[in-house]
Design an enzyme around this catalytic site. Sequence first.
Site, short mmCIF file in Angstrom:
data_model
loop_
_atom_site.label_atom_id
_atom_site.label_comp_id
_atom_site.label_asym_id
_atom_site.label_seq_id
_atom_site.Cartn_x
_atom_site.Cartn_y
_atom_site.Cartn_z
N LYS A 260 0.87 -1.19 0.00
CA LYS A 260 0.00 0.00 0.00
C LYS A 260 0.90 1.23 0.00
O LYS A 260 1.79 1.36 0.84
CB LYS A 260 -0.92 0.00 1.23
CG LYS A 260 -1.70 1.30 1.41
CD LYS A 260 -2.69 1.24 2.57
CE LYS A 260 -3.27 2.63 2.87
NZ LYS A 260 -4.23 2.65 4.00
N ASP A 265 -2.42 10.18 3.91
CA ASP A 265 -3.84 9.82 4.00
C ASP A 265 -4.57 10.83 4.87
O ASP A 265 -4.55 10.74 6.10
CB ASP A 265 -3.98 8.40 4.58
CG ASP A 265 -5.43 7.98 4.73
OD1 ASP A 265 -6.32 8.67 4.17
OD2 ASP A 265 -5.68 6.95 5.40
N LYS A 272 -10.04 12.92 8.24
CA LYS A 272 -9.72 12.42 9.57
C LYS A 272 -9.91 13.53 10.59
O LYS A 272 -9.41 14.63 10.41
CB LYS A 272 -8.27 11.90 9.61
CG LYS A 272 -8.10 10.60 8.84
CD LYS A 272 -6.70 10.05 8.94
CE LYS A 272 -6.56 8.75 8.16
NZ LYS A 272 -7.32 7.62 8.72
N ASP A 284 1.54 6.06 5.79
CA ASP A 284 0.58 5.20 5.09
C ASP A 284 1.14 4.60 3.80
O ASP A 284 0.43 3.94 3.05
CB ASP A 284 -0.70 6.00 4.81
CG ASP A 284 -1.94 5.13 4.93
OD1 ASP A 284 -1.83 4.01 5.48
OD2 ASP A 284 -3.01 5.56 4.46
N ASP A 343 -12.16 7.37 3.49
CA ASP A 343 -10.98 7.09 4.31
C ASP A 343 -10.57 5.62 4.22
O ASP A 343 -9.50 5.24 4.70
CB ASP A 343 -11.23 7.51 5.76
CG ASP A 343 -9.95 7.65 6.57
OD1 ASP A 343 -8.86 7.61 5.97
OD2 ASP A 343 -10.06 7.80 7.81
N GLU A 345 -9.34 4.10 1.78
CA GLU A 345 -8.77 4.29 0.44
C GLU A 345 -7.73 3.25 0.08
O GLU A 345 -7.53 2.93 -1.09
CB GLU A 345 -8.16 5.70 0.34
CG GLU A 345 -6.74 5.86 0.91
CD GLU A 345 -6.61 5.55 2.40
OE1 GLU A 345 -7.63 5.70 3.11
OE2 GLU A 345 -5.52 5.14 2.85
N ARG A 347 -7.60 0.05 0.49
CA ARG A 347 -8.14 -1.16 -0.17
C ARG A 347 -8.55 -0.86 -1.61
O ARG A 347 -8.53 -1.76 -2.45
CB ARG A 347 -9.32 -1.70 0.66
CG ARG A 347 -10.47 -0.77 0.80
CD ARG A 347 -11.42 -1.16 1.92
NE ARG A 347 -10.92 -0.82 3.25
CZ ARG A 347 -11.55 -1.11 4.38
NH1 ARG A 347 -12.70 -1.75 4.36
NH2 ARG A 347 -11.03 -0.75 5.54
N1 BES Z 1 -4.34 4.42 6.80
C1 BES Z 1 -5.49 4.14 7.57
C2 BES Z 1 -5.27 3.04 8.61
C3 BES Z 1 -4.33 3.35 9.74
C4 BES Z 1 -4.83 3.78 10.95
C5 BES Z 1 -2.98 3.14 9.60
C6 BES Z 1 -3.97 4.02 12.00
C7 BES Z 1 -2.12 3.38 10.65
C8 BES Z 1 -2.61 3.80 11.85
C9 BES Z 1 -6.63 3.68 6.66
O1 BES Z 1 -6.63 4.20 5.38
C10 BES Z 1 -7.89 4.11 7.30
O2 BES Z 1 -8.11 5.28 7.37
N2 BES Z 1 -8.67 3.15 7.74
C11 BES Z 1 -9.90 3.42 8.38
C12 BES Z 1 -10.92 2.47 7.83
C13 BES Z 1 -12.33 2.85 8.16
C14 BES Z 1 -12.73 4.10 7.43
C15 BES Z 1 -13.24 1.70 7.77
C16 BES Z 1 -9.70 3.18 9.88
O3 BES Z 1 -8.94 2.29 10.25
O4 BES Z 1 -10.27 3.92 10.66
ZN ZN Z 2 -4.85 4.80 4.66
MN MN Z 3 -7.64 6.08 5.28
#
Ligand code: BES
Ligand code: ZN
Ligand code: MN
Length: 491
Positions: A260, A265, A272, A284, A343, A345, A347
């Site tokens: 990834k 992000d 966020k 990220d 968010d 993104e 995947r």
């Molecule tokens: N990059 C984040 C995941 C992440 C969170 C990485 C904390 C490192 C530390 C990912 O893109 C994300 O934002 N995931 C969301 C998914 C949700 C929207 C279903 C998450 O984990 O909150």
């Molecule tokens: Zn992310």
């Molecule tokens: Mn994200």
Amino acid sequence: MITRTSDTELLNWTGDTLGIGLFEDAVELKDDLATLNQKYGGVFSEVIAEEEFTGKANTTVAIRVGANSPIRKVIFIGLGKVDTLKLETLRIAGATLARTAKKQKTKTLGISFPIYNNQPAATAQAITEGAQLALYQDIRFKSEPEDKNPSIETIDLLNLSGQQPAITRAEQIVSGVILARELVAAPANAVTPITMAQTAQAIAQEHGLELKILEQEDCEKLGMGAYLGVAQASDFPPKFIHLIYKPATTPKRKLAIIGKGLTFDSGGLNIKGAGSGIETMKIDMGGAAATLGAAKAIGQIKPDVEVHFISAVTENMISGKAMHPGDILTASNGKTIEVNNTDAEGRLTLADALVYTDQLGLDAMVDLATLTGACVVALGDDIAGLFTPNDNIASQLQTAAESSGEKIWRMPMEEKYFEGLKSGIADMKNTGPRYGGSITAALFLKQFVKMTPWAHLDIAGPVWADKESGYNSAGATGFGVRTLVNWVESD
Ligand code: BES
Ligand code: ZN
Ligand code: MN
């Protein structure tokens, strides 16, 4: 810094600091150590007793012998109980010793550790990895280094003569880990999709790999609507990186590593919020960093395996061109996705990277991604989640991780949870309910894999360390590189 093997006997070694590993509850000085102790008037056994040093893992006792003697200092370091000795113990002991020695202004360090399980090569590799990873300091963004101690110039590994190739191998791996750390630690104004492509180019040139960069129009032609949906709000062009390592002889296996690669992000329009750690989201691209780090290491080690290193790099931003929450994207396998949360993104970018890789007809592929906060909730900061329907790859990766010391834990791919991703209007949504969020993310990825045995590692936790520990400094860890190298080289 030079790490080398030394043919000198412990008693004849000369230099600043001699580091000696001792097992727990077996700290009485025997054989050569008894002689050494005698030579210095019994000072070592005295201080060991005085300081109640018991050899507990990672405890140290440093003894100054004198400026004019052949060694200036001796540091004893505990290795824990003899029957719990692992390569990871030696890695961490090597790290602690190197750090302690540096603080004490050591320039030449001799290390005398026991050999793990009759494996001198693995022992030399582990000590070198631990010491070199611990000594690495990222001063790129400081106008002046804070650590004023001199650098360690030479590390001599005692009783490991003939193990220079293992040291070289460790250094090749360390160079990959450090590249990954530097990519992750650099902020999003320093590491962008463009610089990621340049880094791939540098690896290709330096180590003789093939490189394809798919530009935006190439990705459009391939129908990568999910990846490009994420990329459309960025002022940087998307860069789809495909590096290929080909061995000189017929490859034993053909593998792919996919990372990834979100250089930032923000969350997109589902931006966020406070407390979400938006300011840390330069990390990220940790999966892509591990992928490039592995490419750098493998380009030097040159195993008999063909390896493809792939990342759909971009950043997740906001602008008038950004995806709207609710937009429907079509991935390159024709599947439609309702983006109910911008968010989620990673995947989306991985979906098209997986479809692309699946079509290469390889023997196996593994993706690494800082994919979900939910995985960190489940497994904490140190452990990556392993998701795969394939028991064979699962055990390959578990074995590879066990010997690297990187911690991974297999998670279930409960198909029932895919219901949470059902969409009323498209083939699927990109996010499901809060609970089990790392599992639905993995189930989403699975929709884009058809032929190739595949595993997914969610590295959102271990990509970063809040504080120094073992051979990790506070900050980027370079997680994944060492496990990937072991995996590629396994049968
Ligand atoms: N990059 C984040 C995941 C992440 C969170 C990485 C904390 C490192 C530390 C990912 O893109 C994300 O934002 N995931 C969301 C998914 C949700 C929207 C279903 C998450 O984990 O909150
Ligand atoms: Zn992310
Ligand atoms: Mn994200």
